[in-house]
Design an enzyme around this catalytic site. Structure first.
Site, PDB file in Angstrom:
ATOM      1  CB  SER A   1      -0.923  -0.150   1.348  1.00 62.82           C
ATOM      2  OG  SER A   1      -1.435   1.304   1.391  1.00 62.82           O
TER       3      SER A   1
ATOM      4  CE1 TYR B   1      -3.650  -2.390   5.466  1.00 67.16           C
ATOM      5  CE2 TYR B   1      -3.492  -0.155   5.049  1.00 67.16           C
ATOM      6  CZ  TYR B   1      -3.476  -1.543   4.495  1.00 67.16           C
ATOM      7  OH  TYR B   1      -3.689  -1.641   3.193  1.00 67.16           O
TER       8      TYR B   1
ATOM      9  CE  LYS C   1      -1.234  -4.109   3.131  1.00 71.13           C
ATOM     10  NZ  LYS C   1      -1.364  -5.234   2.169  1.00 71.13           N
TER      11      LYS C   1
END
Length: 256
Positions: free
Chosen positions: A148, A161, A165
């Protein structure tokens, strides 16, 4: 060497995780449309089967094998099935991910951190180690990790998160370096803001969306299908000399 038709995946066996919807489903459809036999995998068998039915209806080849990559025994069962049914693996698209918490990083609960790490780091790692070993037995293959843009620029209130990533980007480079001699390529795809259920809190909240798009030169949200072409390139012989690459598909977000 690339073939005459470098995007032709005929005879290739591919696994796509998180393929029951969104970006994963679009990647599965495109790989199948270019000749691969695609193993559509996600947590729920029925959801995977729906994507398989659509692929088959369009003339492609696919099967559904449910797997929650946060559970190591399920990863093992997935690879046992692939080994038994096909005896090889040529392409692995690590797309399944989780983002259970949206809020200040200081309020991250231990259970949320553990769940996110188990899926987004540990799951990718063990999917990749199993996959690379199986690929190496038959001359190599391609791993594509869906990371991401948050792995480069942490998303606001998406701390854990974003951290996971970023780890996926580092993992991609580590596998690329250490698995090249086995003929296994490993690259990462970094989607920008994309209209999926996964990103619905961002896309469907006007204030957040307006703020996000102010940093995207193309001034729009991507569709899941717009990520699939990049995955096809990285998985195909068109990228035969590409490993350790980080491909941004983000409307220019990381260029600002």
């Amino acid at each position: 060497m690339t073939s005459t038709h470098p995007f032709d995946l005929s005879g290739k066996i591919a696994i796509v995780t998180g393929a029951s919807r969104g970006i994963g489903a679009e990647i599965a459809r495109l790989l199948a449309g270019n000749g691969a036999h695609v193993i559509v995998s996600s947590r729920r068998q029925d959801d995977c089967q729906s994507v398989v039915d659509d692929i088959v209806a369009q003339g492609g080849s696919a099967e559904a094998i449910a797997c929650h990559i946060g559970e190591l025994e399920q990863i093992q069962a997935l690879y046992d099935a692939v080994q038994s049914r096909h005896g090889r693996l040529d392409i692995l698209i690590n797309n399944a991910a989780t983002n259970p918490y949206f809020g200040h990083i200081l309020d991250t609960e231990p259970s949320v951190l553990q769940k996110t790490v188990d899926v987004n780091i540990r799951g990718y790692f063990y999917m990749s180690t199993h996959g690379a070993r199986l690929m190496a037995r038959h001359g190599g293959g391609a791993i594509v990790n869906v990371s991401s843009v948050n792995g480069v620029v942490p998303g606001f209130q998406q701390g854990i998160y974003s951290i996971t990533k970023a780890a996926v980007i580092s993992m991609t480079k580590a596998f690329a370096v250490e698995c090249a001699e086995q003929g296994v390529r490993c690259n990462a795809l970094l989607p920008g803001l994309t209209d999926t259920k996964f990103a619905s809190v961002l896309v469907n909240t006007p204030a957040i969306l307006k703020q996000a798009l102010a940093h995207v030169p193309m001034r729009r949200v991507a569709q899941p299908s717009e990520m699939a072409g990049a995955a096809l390139y990285l998985a195909s012989d068109a990228a035969s000399y590409t490993t350790g690459a980080i491909l941004n598909v983000d409307g220019g977000y990381l260029s600002v």
